[in-house]
Motif scaffolding. Sequence first.
Motif, short mmCIF file in Angstrom:
data_model
loop_
_atom_site.label_atom_id
_atom_site.label_comp_id
_atom_site.label_asym_id
_atom_site.label_seq_id
_atom_site.Cartn_x
_atom_site.Cartn_y
_atom_site.Cartn_z
N ARG A 99 44.15 39.54 42.60
CA ARG A 99 43.16 40.10 41.70
C ARG A 99 41.83 40.04 42.51
O ARG A 99 42.06 39.80 43.85
CB ARG A 99 43.07 38.96 40.64
N ALA A 101 37.41 38.95 42.22
CA ALA A 101 36.20 38.73 41.46
C ALA A 101 35.37 39.97 42.02
O ALA A 101 35.68 40.48 43.16
CB ALA A 101 35.55 37.54 42.14
N GLU A 109 30.32 41.97 32.87
CA GLU A 109 31.61 42.28 33.74
C GLU A 109 31.84 41.56 34.89
O GLU A 109 32.88 40.83 35.21
CB GLU A 109 31.61 43.86 34.14
N THR A 110 30.82 41.13 35.55
CA THR A 110 30.89 40.25 36.80
C THR A 110 31.31 38.86 36.27
O THR A 110 32.30 38.16 36.67
CB THR A 110 29.56 39.98 37.45
N SER A 113 35.09 38.94 35.36
CA SER A 113 36.12 38.67 36.45
C SER A 113 36.16 37.24 37.17
O SER A 113 37.37 37.11 37.99
CB SER A 113 35.68 39.57 37.51
N GLU A 302 40.48 46.61 42.04
CA GLU A 302 38.92 46.46 42.00
C GLU A 302 38.34 46.84 43.29
O GLU A 302 37.43 47.73 43.36
CB GLU A 302 38.47 45.15 41.27
#
Length: 474
Positions: A99, A101, A109-110, A113, A302
């Motif tokens: 994943r 951050a 959205e931050t 995460s 991401e």
Amino acid sequence: MRGAVRDAIVVGAGPNGLTAAVELARRGMSVSVFEARETVGGGARTEELTLPGFRHDPCSAVHPMGAGSPAFNAMPLARYGLTWLNAELPMAHPLPDGRAAVLARSAGETAASLGPRDAGAYRRLVAPYLGRWETLSADFLKVLWDGLPRDPVRLARFGLTGLPPVSWLTRRFRDEPARALLSGMAAHVIAPTSTPATSAVALVFALAAHEVGWPVPRGGSQAISDALAAYLTELGGEIHTGVEVKRLDELPPARAYLFDTSPTALARIAGLGRAFDGFRYGAAAFKIDYALDGPVPWTAPEARRAGTVHVGSTSGEISTALRAAVSGRAPEVPFLIASQPTLADPSRAPEGKHVLWVYGHVPSGWDGDLTDAIERQLERFAPGFRDLVLARATAGPPELARRNANYVGGDIACGAFSGLQTMFRPRPALNPYATAHPAVFLCSSAAWPAPGVHGMQGHNAAKAVWRRLRRAAA
């Protein structure tokens, strides 16, 4: 170089020197700039370092403080070709489980995460400052004598949050994604996470992402310098390249001299002896520019959408790497700051190809080779990376210092972020730009407020010169 007396002469055509020249020329003053290299740019240049058609930034690449700079935003730089481009995500921080951050344009959205246990803590951290960037940045980037803060209460609150080390700030969070994200942002000043005021660094970068993004200039960082130079020329300023200044008396007569140089270079050129012997340079960078056959194959999806990627699995790993570099050892597992400019600006490479900009931290003046350690770290989070490498250009501390004389020992922060220098650069003084010589001023990134391509040292130093000359004429 004799001739008519100029109002001001600037030594060094980096973003701060050019900004100072523009600010003075806008006030109707006669200004000349002298630059040792054949082109302007300083820490904001773009060159084909690897293969034809691959345009790399030898020094700085990503400019959250530039896009949000009060100095730049007061100038019509778009008219001279400066266009800011943002990737879909400002920054991603891959995690060992695949994943990431993310630092997104949206604070929500931050927060999401970072996981359910820390989302609320992040929202509470940034909420008091969202939508206040213009006021807040103007307050914390200027100097005390330049008027009262526009929002003193909010600035004081920011100071209380930002003055502790980032290692204290991360205690607000329960899980590693948030701790790693904040530690990575604070690491941009190349100081251990236990250093006071590193919380402010992390918070400023986070707020900049939410307000203006972490953009790159279209065509590369050279576009910033070229726009400033074009504006200066239109205002009547002169730029002389290929002129290395070794002594003050080599320059034409002027009422003021501003130096976009290191403090030690200023002292040597201006004959100020040991005036800046107390100034300390910090740890260095080892940088690699890559020409790639395709996008970086990050495991975390991401990271494939982020203009900047921080590569360091945990806050502890980041802290260990920083402590090693500052204490004089090359880290076994470096913390990496990487930029993927071609995600936002495909013109920087041939069709289908990409450029990657990445560095890790090493001791000042280190002459070793960190390439293998950097690529092991990249492969750890992007398996198959090495298979995409068409060419690489490496630059350790000696080469970085050759590229930019202000990077003494390879210190891209232009001064250690430690001791009194965390708040007072280049030394404690009400006017950090003035020197013992009444006509000589420092306007480089070694002065307040902080390193980075945002022009505020040049902006503030120009105001100091303007005030001095106005008093002298009264």
